[in-house]
Design a protein around this motif. Structure first.
Motif, PDB file in Angstrom:
ATOM      1  N   LEU A 229       4.781   1.029  -4.366  1.00 56.16           N
ATOM      2  CA  LEU A 229       3.406   1.424  -4.059  1.00 56.16           C
ATOM      3  C   LEU A 229       3.247   1.763  -2.582  1.00 56.16           C
ATOM      4  O   LEU A 229       2.483   2.675  -2.231  1.00 56.16           O
ATOM      5  CB  LEU A 229       2.456   0.298  -4.459  1.00 56.16           C
ATOM      6  CG  LEU A 229       2.337   0.014  -5.963  1.00 56.16           C
ATOM      7  CD1 LEU A 229       1.475  -1.213  -6.215  1.00 56.16           C
ATOM      8  CD2 LEU A 229       1.763   1.236  -6.691  1.00 56.16           C
ATOM      9  N   VAL A 232       4.265   5.292  -2.068  1.00 57.40           N
ATOM     10  CA  VAL A 232       3.235   6.214  -2.565  1.00 57.40           C
ATOM     11  C   VAL A 232       2.112   6.352  -1.543  1.00 57.40           C
ATOM     12  O   VAL A 232       1.637   7.462  -1.258  1.00 57.40           O
ATOM     13  CB  VAL A 232       2.697   5.726  -3.919  1.00 57.40           C
ATOM     14  CG1 VAL A 232       1.511   6.572  -4.360  1.00 57.40           C
ATOM     15  CG2 VAL A 232       3.791   5.769  -4.976  1.00 57.40           C
ATOM     16  N   GLY A 235       3.139   8.420   1.405  1.00 53.36           N
ATOM     17  CA  GLY A 235       3.255   9.839   1.111  1.00 53.36           C
ATOM     18  C   GLY A 235       1.935  10.529   0.883  1.00 53.36           C
ATOM     19  O   GLY A 235       1.812  11.730   1.166  1.00 53.36           O
ATOM     20  N   LEU A 236       0.926   9.807   0.381  1.00 53.16           N
ATOM     21  CA  LEU A 236      -0.318  10.459  -0.028  1.00 53.16           C
ATOM     22  C   LEU A 236      -1.528  10.140   0.840  1.00 53.16           C
ATOM     23  O   LEU A 236      -2.474  10.933   0.885  1.00 53.16           O
ATOM     24  CB  LEU A 236      -0.646  10.069  -1.488  1.00 53.16           C
ATOM     25  CG  LEU A 236       0.378  10.474  -2.563  1.00 53.16           C
ATOM     26  CD1 LEU A 236      -0.080   9.988  -3.921  1.00 53.16           C
ATOM     27  CD2 LEU A 236       0.579  11.977  -2.562  1.00 53.16           C
ATOM     28  N   SER A 237      -1.556   8.988   1.493  1.00 49.63           N
ATOM     29  CA  SER A 237      -2.765   8.567   2.209  1.00 49.63           C
ATOM     30  C   SER A 237      -2.997   9.400   3.471  1.00 49.63           C
ATOM     31  O   SER A 237      -2.088   9.576   4.284  1.00 49.63           O
ATOM     32  CB  SER A 237      -2.658   7.086   2.590  1.00 49.63           C
ATOM     33  OG  SER A 237      -3.789   6.697   3.343  1.00 49.63           O
ATOM     34  N   PRO A 306       5.205  14.273   0.328  1.00 46.24           N
ATOM     35  CA  PRO A 306       4.472  13.449  -0.659  1.00 46.24           C
ATOM     36  C   PRO A 306       5.215  13.310  -1.986  1.00 46.24           C
ATOM     37  O   PRO A 306       5.323  12.204  -2.528  1.00 46.24           O
ATOM     38  CB  PRO A 306       3.147  14.199  -0.828  1.00 46.24           C
ATOM     39  CG  PRO A 306       2.978  14.972   0.439  1.00 46.24           C
ATOM     40  CD  PRO A 306       4.364  15.391   0.822  1.00 46.24           C
ATOM     41  N   ALA A 307       5.734  14.427  -2.506  1.00 50.54           N
ATOM     42  CA  ALA A 307       6.421  14.368  -3.794  1.00 50.54           C
ATOM     43  C   ALA A 307       7.678  13.519  -3.711  1.00 50.54           C
ATOM     44  O   ALA A 307       8.003  12.771  -4.651  1.00 50.54           O
ATOM     45  CB  ALA A 307       6.768  15.781  -4.261  1.00 50.54           C
ATOM     46  N   CYS A 310       6.721   9.784  -3.547  1.00 50.74           N
ATOM     47  CA  CYS A 310       6.217   9.339  -4.852  1.00 50.74           C
ATOM     48  C   CYS A 310       7.364   9.191  -5.852  1.00 50.74           C
ATOM     49  O   CYS A 310       7.381   8.245  -6.653  1.00 50.74           O
ATOM     50  CB  CYS A 310       5.174  10.329  -5.374  1.00 50.74           C
ATOM     51  SG  CYS A 310       3.596  10.271  -4.480  1.00 50.74           S
ATOM     52  N   THR A 311       8.315  10.114  -5.813  1.00 53.55           N
ATOM     53  CA  THR A 311       9.480  10.012  -6.696  1.00 53.55           C
ATOM     54  C   THR A 311      10.289   8.756  -6.386  1.00 53.55           C
ATOM     55  O   THR A 311      10.709   8.017  -7.285  1.00 53.55           O
ATOM     56  CB  THR A 311      10.366  11.250  -6.555  1.00 53.55           C
ATOM     57  OG1 THR A 311       9.603  12.423  -6.884  1.00 53.55           O
ATOM     58  CG2 THR A 311      11.584  11.167  -7.462  1.00 53.55           C
ATOM     59  N   GLY A 313       9.164   6.088  -4.930  1.00 47.29           N
ATOM     60  CA  GLY A 313       8.358   4.933  -5.308  1.00 47.29           C
ATOM     61  C   GLY A 313       8.458   4.628  -6.789  1.00 47.29           C
ATOM     62  O   GLY A 313       8.565   3.466  -7.190  1.00 47.29           O
ATOM     63  N   ALA A 314       8.439   5.694  -7.611  1.00 46.63           N
ATOM     64  CA  ALA A 314       8.583   5.492  -9.059  1.00 46.63           C
ATOM     65  C   ALA A 314       9.963   4.927  -9.386  1.00 46.63           C
ATOM     66  O   ALA A 314      10.104   4.041 -10.246  1.00 46.63           O
ATOM     67  CB  ALA A 314       8.359   6.815  -9.786  1.00 46.63           C
TER      68      ALA A 314
END
Length: 454
Positions: A229, A232, A235-237, A306-307, A310-311, A313-314
């Motif tokens: 998390l 993520v 990458g996105l915030s 970001p991608a 997120c990848t 993080g998953a």
């Protein structure tokens, strides 16, 4: 090397090479001659020195405390390391902004000299030489790899280390890009590193209580989810303050997991292979970290920051599912404590230590109705023999006598066979005792030794 050589001398040599390398790099930087290729090349040499020193350093910790205190001692060392990793980049960012890269490398030389002085003042414990000749480098490497492959406990820990470090390396590798995304310079990047390190230091004060309260799989699985998390969020915030807070949690999750995996590996390894266990942990953590960093960096160029985060993080959250096929546990004391050899060797003329290969046969007589249970118990001896040095193992049934079974294994040399006998643990001997219990009454177990002549 750390298991078979003088560890203090090994660390002094690696630190000396590290110091000379850093000094040359400092001079080149001050002269304006340190380009990208030069920087990468000298960094590679310094990384080799760190890798050479790390197993000796880590295994020395286990000599300073009891086995029960070792997990917390490793946590304290990790706290010191992560504290330095938090403060170091922040200070380096300030020094770089004020005085340039040459000054940063001058500080690196000074800290390496400080480590050398500390090592002279507090040298590691020396092992008393045994009766057997020391293992050779290549043979020692192979015996270490053989042990880890056939030790389910340590193999599971190493697999989990590879998965966690490989996925988690994305955050460390792409942290400069995260800093750039938020308009931060060198000092800002140092602050991001400080948040990671600060979280790592803070969790060190109570991670021991977490280990005592939770199962290792629950602790590591929870840290995987939290760290995923965090990537993520990074990458996105759009908020740098949210990223700062997330990185504190990320540093805590990283340190709690890596110190737990390191402690589990070292406390599950017998003394003869403990430095090699520390080395394998370093190889799995830093090797997957290096490879993962390259992969995530390349993916970021293709898919964007970001991608990629997120990848990663998953993938990190998914690695928690490895708990089922590769469960974590700390080895029991009987799995690392040595036992006295069960039987005396009756060899009229012992061969030369390096003579071999050596074949050993242990003959049993078993009641027919006990055959299946005997074979199931004997099968568990496979890992015991292979862990301690056997290159081949199998159980045979005598076609001329259905009640007679022969366990046969091969070791590389007579010295390796003697080492195998010395390395037997209490747990190994208990397992062998369960196999011997199937021997029919009134008969004795017979052991034969053969040595290759051609």
């Amino acid at each position: 090397l750390a298991d078979i050589a003088d560890r203090g001398r090994l660390m002094q040599i690696s630190l000396s090479v590290y110091t000379v390398t850093a000094a040359i790099l400092a001079v080149l930087s001050l002269a304006g001659m340190a380009g990208p290729v030069t920087l990468l090349g000298f960094t590679f040499i310094m990384g080799c020195c760190t890798a050479l020193q790390s197993p000796a350093w880590n295994s020395s910790v286990s000599d300073s405390v009891t086995r029960e205190e070792l997990p917390q001692a490793i946590t304290m060392v990790s706290m010191a390391f992560n504290g330095a990793r938090a403060v170091g980049p922040a200070l380096a960012g300030v020094v770089f902004a004020v005085a340039g890269s040459g000054a940063v490398f001058c500080i690196a030389v000074f800290t390496a000299l400080t480590m050398m002085a500390s090592l002279r003042r507090y040298p590691p414990q020396r092992y008393a030489p045994g009766k057997l000749p020391a293992e050779r480098l290549w043979g020692g490497m192979l015996s270490g790899l053989r042990f880890f492959r056939h030790s389910r406990t340590i193999f599971a820990q190493l697999v989990r280390t590879v998965a966690f470090s490989g996925a988690g390396s994305a955050l460390w590798a792409l942290l400069p890009a995260v800093a750039q995304q938020h308009g931060l310079g060198a000092a800002g990047y140092g602050l991001l590193m400080g948040c990671l390190g600060g979280g790592a230091v803070a969790v060190g004060f109570f991670v021991g209580k977490l280990r005592a309260k939770w199962r290792l799989d629950w602790l590591v699985g929870g840290c995987c989810v939290v760290y995923g998390l965090v990537m993520v969020v990074a990458g996105l915030s759009p908020s740098r303050h949210a990223v700062y807070a997330a990185l504190v949690l990320g540093g805590a999750s990283w340190m709690a997991t890596m110190s737990t995996l390191n402690a589990a590996t070292q406390t599950s390894a017998p003394l003869w292979v403990r430095a090699r266990a520390a080395s394998m942990h370093t190889l799995c953590s830093l090797g997957s970290f290096a490879l993962g960093s390259a992969v995530w960096g390349a993916l970021s160029d293709i898919a964007g920051l970001p991608a990629t985060l997120c990848t990663a993080g998953a993938g990190m959250m998914g690695s928690a599912l490895l708990a089922r096929p590769f469960p974590l546990r700390i080895g029991a004391a009987k799995e690392i404590n040595y036992a006295s050899p069960r039987d005396e060797l009756h060899i009229a003329e012992p061969p030369h230590a390096e003579a071999g290969p050596v074949a050993v046969e242990v003959a049993y007589r078993i009641n027919t109705e006990d055959t299946d249970r005997f074979l199931d118990a004997a099968e568990r001896l496979r890992q015991v023999r292979r862990r301690a040095g056997a290159t081949f193992w199998r159980v045979y049934r005598d076609l001329g006598d259905p009640s007679r079974y022969v366990e046969r294994f091969i070791v590389r040399s007579w010295a390796d066979y003697l080492r195998q006998r010395e390395r037997a643990t209490v747990a190994d001997q208990e397992l062998e005792g369960r196999v011997r219990a199937f021997q029919t009454s009134g008969t004795s177990i017979e052991t034969y030794h053969y040595i290759a002549e051609r």
